[in-house]
Design an enzyme around this catalytic site. Sequence first.
Site, PDB file in Angstrom:
ATOM      1  N   GLY A  12     -37.933 -15.124  78.291  1.00  0.00           N
ATOM      2  CA  GLY A  12     -38.598 -16.300  78.428  1.00  0.00           C
ATOM      3  C   GLY A  12     -39.582 -16.291  79.378  1.00  0.00           C
ATOM      4  N   GLY A  14     -42.585 -17.687  80.122  1.00  0.00           N
ATOM      5  CA  GLY A  14     -43.611 -18.642  80.282  1.00  0.00           C
ATOM      6  C   GLY A  14     -44.079 -19.139  81.721  1.00  0.00           C
ATOM      7  N   ALA A  15     -44.281 -20.358  81.792  1.00  0.00           N
ATOM      8  CA  ALA A  15     -44.768 -20.693  83.093  1.00  0.00           C
ATOM      9  C   ALA A  15     -43.619 -20.583  84.168  1.00  0.00           C
ATOM     10  CB  ALA A  15     -45.228 -22.182  83.155  1.00  0.00           C
ATOM     11  N   GLY A  17     -40.624 -19.082  83.786  1.00  0.00           N
ATOM     12  CA  GLY A  17     -40.110 -17.448  83.748  1.00  0.00           C
ATOM     13  C   GLY A  17     -41.018 -16.667  84.839  1.00  0.00           C
ATOM     14  N   ASN A 107     -34.202 -27.600  81.933  1.00  0.00           N
ATOM     15  CA  ASN A 107     -33.615 -29.320  82.165  1.00  0.00           C
ATOM     16  C   ASN A 107     -32.693 -29.796  81.448  1.00  0.00           C
ATOM     17  OD1 ASN A 107     -35.680 -29.550  84.512  1.00  0.00           O
ATOM     18  ND2 ASN A 107     -37.029 -29.589  82.775  1.00  0.00           N
ATOM     19  N   LYS A 194     -32.081 -33.841  88.631  1.00  0.00           N
ATOM     20  CA  LYS A 194     -33.569 -33.685  87.895  1.00  0.00           C
ATOM     21  C   LYS A 194     -33.881 -34.529  86.914  1.00  0.00           C
ATOM     22  CE  LYS A 194     -36.847 -31.010  87.568  1.00  0.00           C
ATOM     23  NZ  LYS A 194     -37.073 -29.842  86.604  1.00  0.00           N
ATOM     24  N   ASN A 202     -41.365 -36.757  81.546  1.00  0.00           N
ATOM     25  CA  ASN A 202     -41.720 -36.159  80.524  1.00  0.00           C
ATOM     26  C   ASN A 202     -41.999 -36.939  79.226  1.00  0.00           C
ATOM     27  OD1 ASN A 202     -41.554 -32.931  80.521  1.00  0.00           O
ATOM     28  ND2 ASN A 202     -40.039 -33.755  81.913  1.00  0.00           N
ATOM     29  N   SER A 264     -44.196 -30.906  81.184  1.00  0.00           N
ATOM     30  CA  SER A 264     -44.135 -29.686  80.311  1.00  0.00           C
ATOM     31  C   SER A 264     -43.993 -30.276  79.041  1.00  0.00           C
ATOM     32  CB  SER A 264     -42.849 -28.728  80.658  1.00  0.00           C
ATOM     33  OG  SER A 264     -41.776 -29.691  80.601  1.00  0.00           O
ATOM     34  N   GLU A 276     -37.801 -30.967  73.990  1.00  0.00           N
ATOM     35  CA  GLU A 276     -36.548 -30.792  74.467  1.00  0.00           C
ATOM     36  C   GLU A 276     -35.807 -32.057  74.681  1.00  0.00           C
ATOM     37  OE1 GLU A 276     -36.231 -26.948  77.430  1.00  0.00           O
ATOM     38  OE2 GLU A 276     -37.897 -28.495  78.069  1.00  0.00           O
TER      39      GLU A 276
END
Lengths: 315, 315
Positions: A12, A14-15, A17, A107, A194, A202, A264, A276
Site C-alpha cells: 500500500g 500511498g502517502a 507507505g 490509525n 493517536k 479527521n 487524511s 476509516e
Amino acid sequence: MQARNVRIGIIGSGAIGGFYGLMLARAGFDVHFLLRSEYEVVRERGLSLDSAVHGQIHLPVQAYARAADMPLCDWLLVGAKATSNAELAPLIMQAAAPDARVLLLQNGLGVEEQLRPALRGDLHLLGGLCFICVNRKGPGEICHQSLGAVNLGYHSGPAQDGGAGVAEEGAGLFRAAGIDSQAMADLDQARWQKLVWNVPYNGLSVLLQASTTPLMGDADSRALIQALMAEVVAGASACGRELPAGYAEHLFRMTEKMPDYWPSMYHDHLQQRPLELQAIYAEPLARARAAGCALPRMEALYQALAFIDRRGRQA
Amino acid sequence: MQARNVRIGIIGSGAIGGFYGLMLARAGFDVHFLLRSEYEVVRERGLSLDSAVHGQIHLPVQAYARAADMPLCDWLLVGAKATSNAELAPLIMQAAAPDARVLLLQNGLGVEEQLRPALRGDLHLLGGLCFICVNRKGPGEICHQSLGAVNLGYHSGPAQDGGAGVAEEGAGLFRAAGIDSQAMADLDQARWQKLVWNVPYNGLSVLLQASTTPLMGDADSRALIQALMAEVVAGASACGRELPAGYAEHLFRMTEKMPDYWPSMYHDHLQQRPLELQAIYAEPLARARAAGCALPRMEALYQALAFIDRRGRQA
C-alpha cells in the site's frame, strides 16, 4: 544501528507507505514497493518526495504489481487504508519471509485483531502510529509538510519477551532512516493516544469541510475539539489506558503550530473512498461503552460521519 | 368565533408571516403586510399560496414598505427571523394600537425576553410556535407542504389573568381562519416542546446538507436525532418543564410521515442569512447548564453550526 541487509516490503504505497519506504530506501535498506494503480508510473519514474523537512528527494524504486513477484521480506510495512485489511492478508503472506515482522501503519483500534486470524502463526504483528502531515500529490509524488515520528508496539506473534525486542528492532529501522521512532510497551495505549488527534481533526475536516488552521482559529470549533479530545482521554481511561497528563493539551498546542493541514479522512472523502470510521470511531466507542463509559460527542460525530459516508457511497 | 373587525399587522412577510397573514385575510380579517425587499412585487401582484392542504390561493393584499404608513393594528404577528429582533421594536410600536397584542411567531428560547424591554408597557407580548412545513418559492409566492398548527402562550403585558384570555383570543383568530391553534398555559413549555423538533432537524439539515426524508432513512442519523431529542427533553426537565410522556417519539413518527422537507435553517444557510443559533441552541444550552444539566450532543451540534455560520458570513 540496523544492519542494512534487512529487506523491507511496502504494502500500500500511498502517502504513508511511500514516505516511509522512500526514507528507508534512501538510508540504504533494500525496499520493495507493492503498488496497484500507480505501478506503471512508479516503475518508470520512481518515487518523488517534496518534503518541508528533508527537501526534494527522488529515487528509482523496486516496484511490483503483484505480491507473488516480490522477494520474501523480513519486514512488511502496511500503509494501506484500514478499510481494506480483509484483502491484505493473502498479499502480506505471499511477501513475508518465515518469521517476518508485519507492521500496520494505520490509525484506530482493532486493526491488528481484524488481520491476525488471517495471518500465519510464524509472523510477528506490530502496530505503528505515524505522527506526520503527508499527502499524495499525484502518482508516485508525495508531499511531506511536517512531523514524521512513528511510535510502534508489538501486538502478537512468536516473540517470547512480549515483543519488546521486535518493537525496538522496528524503531531502530526508522531511526536509521533519520525518523524519530519509539517502541511503546503498550500498543493499545499508543493507539488511544493517536486517537486523541484523529477523532477530532479527521472527523471535523469532513463534517465542516475545514483544515486545521480554520478549525484552530474559531472559538467554537476549538471548544469542540477540546471536548472531543477529553472524551477520548476518558474512553482510554475507562479501558484501562491512562494517557500521560496534559497529553491532549500537548496535541492541541502542536496542531496550533503546524502548517495548515487537511487530514487524511478529508482526502478519502474528497476521493469518495470509504472513511476509516470503524477503526477510528466505532471500535473505540464500543470498547468505551463496554467499559461503562459514554462518549456522547464522539458518538454524535461518528453518526454524522456514518451518514455522510453512506450517502457518498450511494451517490 | 372572532369578530372580523380585528385589524392585524404582519411584520416580516416571509414564509411564516405570509402564510398566516394570507389565511387570516382570506378569512375576512383586515390584514396589513409590512414588507421589505418584496414590497414592489407584492403590492402589484398580491400574495400567492400553493398549499397541499388548502389548494391554490391568490389574494391582493394591503402592502406597506414602511411601518409608519400602516394603520394602527390590534394584533401584530411577527414572522421575521429571531436574528433581527433588535431592529423590530421600533417598527412594531409604530404599527401597534394602544393595548395591542404582539405575537412572535419564532422558534427558540429568549426571543420575548430580548424584545420586551424595547416595547411599550401597554403592549401584550405573546409567543407562537408554528408546526408547519412552509417555504418561500419566490417574491410573494409561498409553498405550503403540510401541517399548520400554531400553539401560543402569553409572555408579558398588562393582562390581569396571566394572559390566558389574550392567548385564547389569539388562538381564536387562527381557528377562525381554519388553522389549528391552542392557547398554552406555559409559553416556556411550548417553546421547549418545539425545540424537540427544531434542535435536531434544523441543525442537521445544515450540517449534513440533508432534508427530512434522507435523515429519517439512515440508521445513524435516526439514532442521532433521537439522542438529540432526548437531550432537549432532559434540558426542559432540568429547567422545570416536564414535556408530555412520549412527546419526542410523537414528533419523530410525525416527521417520518411528513413529505420530504428542508427546514428553515437550511434555507437561511443557502441564502447566506445568519442562522438562528442564539434562540434555538445557545439560550436553551445556557438555561440547561445553569440548571446543572449538560447537553453534550446539542452543544457539539451548536459549536459545529456556529463555525459554519461564522465562516459563511466571512465568505
